[in-house]
Design a protein around this motif. Structure first.
Motif, PDB file in Angstrom:
ATOM      1  N   VAL A 111       1.069  -1.206  -0.178  1.00 34.42           N
ATOM      2  CA  VAL A 111      -0.423  -0.211   0.277  1.00 34.42           C
ATOM      3  C   VAL A 111       0.721   0.872  -0.277  1.00 34.42           C
ATOM      4  O   VAL A 111       0.620   1.905  -0.705  1.00 34.42           O
ATOM      5  CB  VAL A 111      -0.888   0.128   0.977  1.00 34.42           C
ATOM      6  CG1 VAL A 111      -1.884   0.746   1.763  1.00 34.42           C
ATOM      7  CG2 VAL A 111      -1.735  -0.961   1.208  1.00 34.42           C
ATOM      8  N   ALA A 112       1.844   1.185   0.809  1.00 31.24           N
ATOM      9  CA  ALA A 112       2.840   2.582   1.155  1.00 31.24           C
ATOM     10  C   ALA A 112       4.511   2.426   0.948  1.00 31.24           C
ATOM     11  O   ALA A 112       4.430   3.167   0.583  1.00 31.24           O
ATOM     12  CB  ALA A 112       2.313   3.512   2.755  1.00 31.24           C
ATOM     13  N   ALA A 113       4.494   1.155   0.553  1.00 30.35           N
ATOM     14  CA  ALA A 113       5.700   1.317   0.418  1.00 30.35           C
ATOM     15  C   ALA A 113       5.941   0.365  -0.623  1.00 30.35           C
ATOM     16  O   ALA A 113       4.981  -0.307  -1.216  1.00 30.35           O
ATOM     17  CB  ALA A 113       7.022   0.859   2.075  1.00 30.35           C
ATOM     18  N   PRO A 114       7.447  -0.228  -1.184  1.00 28.19           N
ATOM     19  CA  PRO A 114       7.401  -1.586  -1.635  1.00 28.19           C
ATOM     20  C   PRO A 114       7.294  -2.762  -1.275  1.00 28.19           C
ATOM     21  O   PRO A 114       7.131  -2.899   0.320  1.00 28.19           O
ATOM     22  CB  PRO A 114       8.869  -0.804  -2.495  1.00 28.19           C
ATOM     23  CG  PRO A 114       9.089   0.274  -2.207  1.00 28.19           C
ATOM     24  CD  PRO A 114       8.730   0.479  -0.789  1.00 28.19           C
ATOM     25  N   PRO A 115       6.549  -3.639  -2.107  1.00 30.57           N
ATOM     26  CA  PRO A 115       6.785  -5.180  -1.763  1.00 30.57           C
ATOM     27  C   PRO A 115       8.081  -5.591  -0.140  1.00 30.57           C
ATOM     28  O   PRO A 115       8.686  -4.725  -0.830  1.00 30.57           O
ATOM     29  CB  PRO A 115       6.343  -5.951  -1.972  1.00 30.57           C
ATOM     30  CG  PRO A 115       6.091  -5.467  -4.010  1.00 30.57           C
ATOM     31  CD  PRO A 115       6.751  -3.589  -3.823  1.00 30.57           C
ATOM     32  N   LEU A 160      -7.413   0.636  -2.448  1.00 29.36           N
ATOM     33  CA  LEU A 160      -5.921   0.735  -2.017  1.00 29.36           C
ATOM     34  C   LEU A 160      -5.481   2.405  -1.289  1.00 29.36           C
ATOM     35  O   LEU A 160      -5.218   2.364   0.298  1.00 29.36           O
ATOM     36  CB  LEU A 160      -4.855   0.425  -2.840  1.00 29.36           C
ATOM     37  CG  LEU A 160      -4.668  -0.929  -3.031  1.00 29.36           C
ATOM     38  CD1 LEU A 160      -3.862  -1.895  -3.535  1.00 29.36           C
ATOM     39  CD2 LEU A 160      -5.000  -2.097  -1.878  1.00 29.36           C
ATOM     40  N   ASP A 161      -6.385   3.323  -2.099  1.00 28.84           N
ATOM     41  CA  ASP A 161      -5.782   4.555  -1.230  1.00 28.84           C
ATOM     42  C   ASP A 161      -6.549   4.653  -0.233  1.00 28.84           C
ATOM     43  O   ASP A 161      -6.306   5.729   1.142  1.00 28.84           O
ATOM     44  CB  ASP A 161      -6.186   5.565  -2.742  1.00 28.84           C
ATOM     45  CG  ASP A 161      -5.289   6.208  -3.510  1.00 28.84           C
ATOM     46  OD1 ASP A 161      -4.119   4.950  -3.515  1.00 28.84           O
ATOM     47  OD2 ASP A 161      -6.181   6.059  -4.765  1.00 28.84           O
ATOM     48  N   PHE A 162      -7.826   4.228  -0.294  1.00 25.70           N
ATOM     49  CA  PHE A 162      -8.772   4.304   1.451  1.00 25.70           C
ATOM     50  C   PHE A 162      -8.201   3.701   2.289  1.00 25.70           C
ATOM     51  O   PHE A 162      -8.196   4.395   3.529  1.00 25.70           O
ATOM     52  CB  PHE A 162     -10.064   3.747   0.678  1.00 25.70           C
ATOM     53  CG  PHE A 162     -11.228   3.887   1.625  1.00 25.70           C
ATOM     54  CD1 PHE A 162     -11.324   4.637   2.736  1.00 25.70           C
ATOM     55  CD2 PHE A 162     -11.500   2.299   2.265  1.00 25.70           C
ATOM     56  CE1 PHE A 162     -12.461   4.768   3.318  1.00 25.70           C
ATOM     57  CE2 PHE A 162     -12.325   2.319   3.693  1.00 25.70           C
ATOM     58  CZ  PHE A 162     -12.621   3.781   4.234  1.00 25.70           C
ATOM     59  N   ALA A 195      -4.828   5.667   3.453  1.00 28.00           N
ATOM     60  CA  ALA A 195      -5.990   6.600   4.730  1.00 28.00           C
ATOM     61  C   ALA A 195      -6.289   6.348   5.857  1.00 28.00           C
ATOM     62  O   ALA A 195      -6.289   7.001   6.993  1.00 28.00           O
ATOM     63  CB  ALA A 195      -7.462   7.068   3.629  1.00 28.00           C
ATOM     64  N   VAL A 196      -7.362   5.210   5.889  1.00 33.85           N
ATOM     65  CA  VAL A 196      -7.329   4.700   7.264  1.00 33.85           C
ATOM     66  C   VAL A 196      -6.758   4.113   8.240  1.00 33.85           C
ATOM     67  O   VAL A 196      -6.336   4.081   9.398  1.00 33.85           O
ATOM     68  CB  VAL A 196      -8.908   3.792   7.222  1.00 33.85           C
ATOM     69  CG1 VAL A 196      -9.138   3.225   8.160  1.00 33.85           C
ATOM     70  CG2 VAL A 196      -9.492   4.393   6.404  1.00 33.85           C
ATOM     71  N   VAL A 197      -5.481   3.186   7.408  1.00 36.06           N
ATOM     72  CA  VAL A 197      -4.341   2.068   8.348  1.00 36.06           C
ATOM     73  C   VAL A 197      -3.552   2.631   8.640  1.00 36.06           C
ATOM     74  O   VAL A 197      -3.014   2.913   9.379  1.00 36.06           O
ATOM     75  CB  VAL A 197      -4.741   0.413   7.522  1.00 36.06           C
ATOM     76  CG1 VAL A 197      -3.921  -0.126   8.664  1.00 36.06           C
ATOM     77  CG2 VAL A 197      -5.974   0.160   8.029  1.00 36.06           C
ATOM     78  N   HIS A 198      -2.607   3.481   7.434  1.00 35.11           N
ATOM     79  CA  HIS A 198      -1.244   4.130   7.227  1.00 35.11           C
ATOM     80  C   HIS A 198      -1.512   5.224   8.120  1.00 35.11           C
ATOM     81  O   HIS A 198      -0.542   5.777   8.967  1.00 35.11           O
ATOM     82  CB  HIS A 198      -0.898   3.532   5.865  1.00 35.11           C
ATOM     83  CG  HIS A 198      -0.725   3.175   5.692  1.00 35.11           C
ATOM     84  ND1 HIS A 198       0.941   1.858   5.815  1.00 35.11           N
ATOM     85  CD2 HIS A 198      -1.520   1.707   5.022  1.00 35.11           C
ATOM     86  CE1 HIS A 198       0.907   1.294   5.059  1.00 35.11           C
ATOM     87  NE2 HIS A 198      -0.154  -0.066   4.761  1.00 35.11           N
TER      88      HIS A 198
END
Length: 516
Positions: free
Chosen positions: A318-322, A475-477, A480-483
């Motif tokens: 989601v927010a970084a490379p795998p 994934l953007d959602f 925003a919520v989890v990260h």
């Protein structure tokens, strides 16, 4: 419950390939120490058979006793472009059967918060979270606690010099040097640890003292807490970290000698498998799979399945490379109760745990898996490892989103009407659920049907959002919520351009129509 010695379905290797010829284990750190010591706890000589660099083919095995088995090649690492749709379903995926009777799905995530375990009121004893374990690798000494007398600080310098020597020996494949800093009585346990770390292809080992030594009960004996940053396989990884208690004996001007290295007991991450068990290991392009010597015949098949699951999980970073590698441990009965502290809810057959540095280790319970259930379980858990933040998530109300995304990945593009948990979701929708996604998370002692229904509802809600907005916006959602720890309302307004209250009701209406 299935027998932990059964081979997972769909594997392409029997585990009966001719054994490789072992060597004594003193090779360089980029070569696998493909051995484990005996399960009895008595030391056995580790294997340091040579291997290729990190670009070698998937399936390099490190089974117990230095007996290697050929593995299987895998695709090149790195995520493919994110698809507009969803990956094609892999063949051979069947419902998981636990015990007698109808198939059940007791393989869900019990994800743990590394340093901060948030407990929820209303009698719920645990929270399904991923965790953060403090990453102290490379932290400068000036940041450490310098309290203590001058003599204690000087003793710390001497002890850390010994630990640095031991670290260098570990990375060089020098078993004798690794053991030289310890008293003879401590060497069997350290030999086992050395073999496990070498089998996992340790590429970084950076011990840093926490504070100054403290005098123990007997004269000349001391304790020192040490935080170690470590990497496996990939030399340039962001290190994971673990806090260890070390015990020492000091006699005059002689160098301090280790008398013991205690198991890490950080709640709730607990002791890593390489601390407490003999390990057999297989290394692939995207995954590393480890288990006990008794289950080493599982490694070829498990590695092939983990490599396939990794190609799906990579799509949900989601927010970084795998992750550079997904690390999967396959636990026997005793190891399930001991690794990472044990104590998982009875319905758990797999979980992911944060170990710092952006890494999440995955553990599978050999006793709770049917052969056909491994593939979707691996896709589910590796998706957690790819999608969750290093610091975990602290809001239980977002459980449905975290688990729903992992279920969506685990389903691997199959039609909704073929989803394995549909019957359990239907049962929960028709009775016992209050219609709120933020109240979906099951309790530790929940029934299998309640657990399976909760995961099913999460899956259906995420599936509906993907149908409406596409995978990337979901994934953007999620990010925003989890990260970013933003509210559902704020995230929905920004990402979807619609109020969350209406979207929530749409999701519930959809899943009631499908499962009701």
């Amino acid at each position: 419950m299935t027998d932990g010695d059964e081979r997972p379905a769909g594997t392409a290797a029997s585990g009966d390939e001719p054994p490789a010829v072992p060597r004594d284990g003193d090779g360089p750190a980029d070569q696998p120490a493909a051995a484990s010591t005996r399960e009895s706890g008595q030391a056995a000589a580790p294997n340091g058979a040579p291997a290729a660099e990190n670009g070698d083919a998937a399936g390099d095995l490190g089974p117990a006793g230095g007996v290697g088995s050929a593995g299987h090649p895998a695709s090149e690492p790195g995520p493919p472009p994110h698809p507009a749709g969803h990956p094609v379903t892999a063949p051979g995926v069947h419902p998981i059967v636990v015990g007698a009777g109808p198939p059940t799905r007791r393989w869900r995530l019990w994800a743990v918060l590394g340093l901060v375990l948030v407990l929820v009121a209303c009698g719920v004893p645990g929270v399904l979270l991923l965790g953060l374990v403090r990453d102290a690798a490379g932290r400068p000494a000036a940041d450490r606690d310098d309290r203590g007398t001058a003599a204690e600080r000087q003793l710390r310098v001497r002890m850390t010099a010994q630990l640095d020597r031991q670290a260098a020996a570990l990375l060089d494949g020098d078993r004798a040097g690794f053991l030289a800093v310890a008293e003879p009585a401590a060497r069997p346990a350290l030999t086992r640890r050395y073999a496990a770390l070498r089998a996992l292809r340790v590429t970084a080992w950076r011990p840093v003292a926490d504070g100054v030594p403290a005098a123990a009960d007997r004269p000349g004996e001391w304790r020192l807490t040490v935080t170690v940053g470590y990497c496996f396989v990939v030399p340039a990884c962001t290190p994971s970290s673990v806090e260890l208690g070390t015990r020492w004996r000091v006699a005059g001007d002689a160098e301090p000698l280790l008398t013991a290295v205690e198991e890490s007991r950080a709640t709730p991450a607990g002791a890593r498998p390489w601390e407490v068990s003999d390990l057999a290991v297989a290394v692939g392009k995207r995954a590393v799979v480890a288990t006990t010597p008794a289950l080493r015949a599982k490694l070829p098949g498990l590695l092939a399945q983990a490599e396939a699951a990794a190609t799906v999980a990579d799509l949900y970073a989601v927010a970084a490379p795998p992750p550079d590698r997904y690390l999967v441990y396959y636990a026997g009965r005793a190891e399930w109760q001991r690794w990472y502290g044990g104590g998982r809810p009875k319905w758990t057959a797999g979980y992911a745990v944060g170990v710092g540095g952006g890494h999440h280790d995955v553990v599978l319970n050999a006793q709770s898996l049917s052969p056909g259930g491994v593939d979707d379980l691996l896709r589910h858990e590796l998706t957690h490892a790819a999608s969750l933040p290093d610091g975990g998530y602290a809001d239980r109300s977002s459980w449905w989103l975290v688990e729903g995304l992992a279920e969506y990945a685990g389903a691997d593009g199959q039609p909704v009407d073929r989803y394995e948990g549909l019957a359990e979701a239907r049962k929960l929708v028709r009775g016992g659920w209050n219609g709120r996604l933020d109240a979906l998370a099951p309790a530790d002692d929940a029934s299998d049907d309640r657990v399976g229904g909760a995961y099913g509802i999460g899956y259906l809600a995420v599936h509906h959002l993907v149908d409406r907005f596409g995978e990337q916006r979901v994934l953007d959602f999620f990010r925003a919520v989890v990260h970013e720890r933003r509210s559902m309302a704020e995230a929905a307004d920004e990402v979807f351009g619609e109020p969350w209250s209406g979207l929530h009701d749409d999701c519930v209406a959809y899943l009631r129509a499908v499962a009701g």
